[in-house]
Design a protein around this motif. Structure first.
Motif, PDB file in Angstrom:
ATOM      1  N   ARG A   1      -0.381  14.913  11.768  1.00  0.00           N
ATOM      2  CA  ARG A   1      -1.272  13.808  12.146  1.00  0.00           C
ATOM      3  C   ARG A   1      -2.265  14.238  10.926  1.00  0.00           C
ATOM      4  NH1 ARG A   1      -3.655  12.973  18.358  1.00  0.00           N
ATOM      5  NH2 ARG A   1      -2.544  11.655  18.782  1.00  0.00           N
ATOM      6  N   ALA A   2      -2.242  15.648  10.477  1.00  0.00           N
ATOM      7  CA  ALA A   2      -3.117  15.254   9.511  1.00  0.00           C
ATOM      8  C   ALA A   2      -2.886  14.934   8.049  1.00  0.00           C
ATOM      9  CB  ALA A   2      -3.188  16.760   9.039  1.00  0.00           C
ATOM     10  N   GLU A   3      -0.589  14.854   7.761  1.00  0.00           N
ATOM     11  CA  GLU A   3      -0.393  14.639   6.721  1.00  0.00           C
ATOM     12  C   GLU A   3      -1.054  13.651   6.563  1.00  0.00           C
ATOM     13  OE1 GLU A   3       3.713  15.712   7.042  1.00  0.00           O
ATOM     14  OE2 GLU A   3       2.779  17.427   6.029  1.00  0.00           O
ATOM     15  N   LYS A   4      -1.029  12.713   7.387  1.00  0.00           N
ATOM     16  CA  LYS A   4      -1.063  11.322   7.278  1.00  0.00           C
ATOM     17  C   LYS A   4      -2.430  10.483   7.486  1.00  0.00           C
ATOM     18  CE  LYS A   4       3.515  10.612  10.112  1.00  0.00           C
ATOM     19  NZ  LYS A   4       3.524  11.753  10.795  1.00  0.00           N
ATOM     20  N   ILE A   5      -3.851  11.991   6.904  1.00  0.00           N
ATOM     21  CA  ILE A   5      -4.855  11.376   7.265  1.00  0.00           C
ATOM     22  C   ILE A   5      -5.343  10.886   5.728  1.00  0.00           C
ATOM     23  CG2 ILE A   5      -5.215  13.299   5.095  1.00  0.00           C
ATOM     24  CD1 ILE A   5      -7.783  14.121   6.956  1.00  0.00           C
ATOM     25  N   MET A   6      -4.820  10.126   5.042  1.00  0.00           N
ATOM     26  CA  MET A   6      -5.633   9.448   3.951  1.00  0.00           C
ATOM     27  C   MET A   6      -4.885   7.564   5.109  1.00  0.00           C
ATOM     28  SD  MET A   6      -7.299  10.694   2.363  1.00  0.00           S
ATOM     29  CE  MET A   6      -7.618   9.129   1.283  1.00  0.00           C
ATOM     30  N   TRP A   7      -4.159   7.803   5.957  1.00  0.00           N
ATOM     31  CA  TRP A   7      -3.479   6.755   6.325  1.00  0.00           C
ATOM     32  C   TRP A   7      -4.704   5.677   7.068  1.00  0.00           C
ATOM     33  CZ3 TRP A   7       2.406   7.108   8.404  1.00  0.00           C
ATOM     34  CH2 TRP A   7       3.192   7.432   7.511  1.00  0.00           C
TER      35      TRP A   7
ATOM     36  N   MET B   1       0.614  -1.423  -0.143  1.00  0.00           N
ATOM     37  CA  MET B   1      -0.173  -0.396   0.124  1.00  0.00           C
ATOM     38  C   MET B   1       0.830   1.817  -0.361  1.00  0.00           C
ATOM     39  SD  MET B   1      -3.435  -0.764   2.953  1.00  0.00           S
ATOM     40  CE  MET B   1      -4.460   0.068   0.936  1.00  0.00           C
ATOM     41  N   PRO B   2       0.674   2.532  -0.815  1.00  0.00           N
ATOM     42  CA  PRO B   2       0.977   3.573  -0.869  1.00  0.00           C
ATOM     43  C   PRO B   2       1.720   4.569   0.816  1.00  0.00           C
ATOM     44  CG  PRO B   2      -1.153   3.770  -1.858  1.00  0.00           C
ATOM     45  CD  PRO B   2      -0.780   2.517  -1.223  1.00  0.00           C
ATOM     46  N   TYR B   3       0.717   4.697   1.212  1.00  0.00           N
ATOM     47  CA  TYR B   3       1.049   5.103   2.630  1.00  0.00           C
ATOM     48  C   TYR B   3       1.572   6.601   2.052  1.00  0.00           C
ATOM     49  CZ  TYR B   3      -0.735   1.564   5.079  1.00  0.00           C
ATOM     50  OH  TYR B   3      -1.995   0.346   5.554  1.00  0.00           O
ATOM     51  N   LYS B   4       1.207   7.131   1.137  1.00  0.00           N
ATOM     52  CA  LYS B   4       1.702   8.736   1.377  1.00  0.00           C
ATOM     53  C   LYS B   4       1.184  10.106   2.043  1.00  0.00           C
ATOM     54  CE  LYS B   4       2.624   7.283  -3.441  1.00  0.00           C
ATOM     55  NZ  LYS B   4       2.607   7.164  -5.047  1.00  0.00           N
ATOM     56  N   LYS B   5       1.757  10.961   2.241  1.00  0.00           N
ATOM     57  CA  LYS B   5       1.666  11.847   3.261  1.00  0.00           C
ATOM     58  C   LYS B   5       0.996  12.825   2.918  1.00  0.00           C
ATOM     59  CE  LYS B   5       5.281  11.115   6.768  1.00  0.00           C
ATOM     60  NZ  LYS B   5       5.974  12.061   7.155  1.00  0.00           N
ATOM     61  N   LEU B   6      -0.042  13.420   3.080  1.00  0.00           N
ATOM     62  CA  LEU B   6      -0.762  14.592   2.163  1.00  0.00           C
ATOM     63  C   LEU B   6      -0.455  16.098   2.770  1.00  0.00           C
ATOM     64  CD1 LEU B   6      -2.697  15.356  -0.077  1.00  0.00           C
ATOM     65  CD2 LEU B   6      -4.513  14.736   1.838  1.00  0.00           C
ATOM     66  N   ARG B   7       1.266  16.116   2.289  1.00  0.00           N
ATOM     67  CA  ARG B   7       0.781  17.989   2.699  1.00  0.00           C
ATOM     68  C   ARG B   7       0.932  19.299   2.261  1.00  0.00           C
ATOM     69  NH1 ARG B   7       6.740  14.946   2.673  1.00  0.00           N
ATOM     70  NH2 ARG B   7       6.670  14.352   4.905  1.00  0.00           N
ATOM     71  N   GLY B   8       0.727  19.960   2.700  1.00  0.00           N
ATOM     72  CA  GLY B   8       0.324  21.568   2.052  1.00  0.00           C
ATOM     73  C   GLY B   8      -1.283  21.982   2.363  1.00  0.00           C
TER      74      GLY B   8
END
Length: 140
Positions: A64-70, A1-8
Motif C-alpha cells: 500500500r505504501a509504495e502507492k502513496i503518491m497514487w 498520469m504516471p502512477y509510479k510506485k515509490l519503493r525502498g
C-alpha cells in the motif's frame, strides 16, 4: 498520469511523505474539491490486518505504501471513474462519499462536507470488491 510506485522506504519515511504531501495543505481534486488529510489517517490507509477476518490493521503494508503518491494522482485525475460510496451503518449508497477508481482497481475514498470540501477516508487496491464498486451508482 504516471502512477509510479515509490519503493525502498521505511515506514517512518512513508509517514513523513504522507505528512509532507497530504497533511500540510489540502489536495485539490480535478473538479475543484479541497480534500483535507490528517496524520492519524496514515495507519488506516497503510496498514493491513494480520487476520483478514479481524480487521485489526496491525501490519504495515509496503504494498500500500509504495502507492502513496497514487492518492494525489487519483484525486487529480480527470479520467478517474467516480462512484458513490457505501455506508455500512445504513446499508445504502450516498453521494456524500465519493470513490475515485483508476488503474482498473485502485480506489480513493473521500467524504464530502460543506461546499467543495472533503476529508480523505482511505485508499487501496480493491481486488475482491472492484466489480461491486463499479456497479454502484455514479457520483454526480
Amino acid at each position: 498520469m504516471p502512477y509510479k510506485k515509490l519503493r525502498g522506504k521505511g515506514e517512518q519515511e512513508y509517514r513523513d511523505i504522507f505528512d509532507e504531501t497530504y497533511c500540510k495543505s489540502p489536495i485539490i481534486t480535478f473538479d475543484g474539491i479541497s480534500v483535507k488529510f490528517f496524520s492519524n489517517m496514515f495507519d488506516h490507509a497503510f496498514h493491513e490486518s494480520a487476520d483478514k477476518r479481524q480487521g485489526d490493521k496491525s501490519l504495515f503494508s509496503y504494498n500500500r505504501a509504495e502507492k502513496i503518491m497514487w492518492i494525489k494522482e487519483t484525486l487529480e485525475d480527470p479520467t478517474a471513474i467516480l462512484k458513490q460510496g457505501w455506508m455500512r451503518g445504513t446499508k445504502s449508497y450516498t453521494s456524500s462519499r465519493r470513490v475515485a477508481i483508476v488503474k482498473n482497481n485502485y480506489v480513493v475514498v473521500i467524504v464530502l462536507f460543506g461546499v467543495r470540501r472533503a476529508r480523505f477516508i482511505t485508499a487501496y487496491e480493491a481486488y475482491g470488491s472492484i466489480d461491486k464498486i463499479l456497479n454502484s451508482p455514479d457520483w454526480v
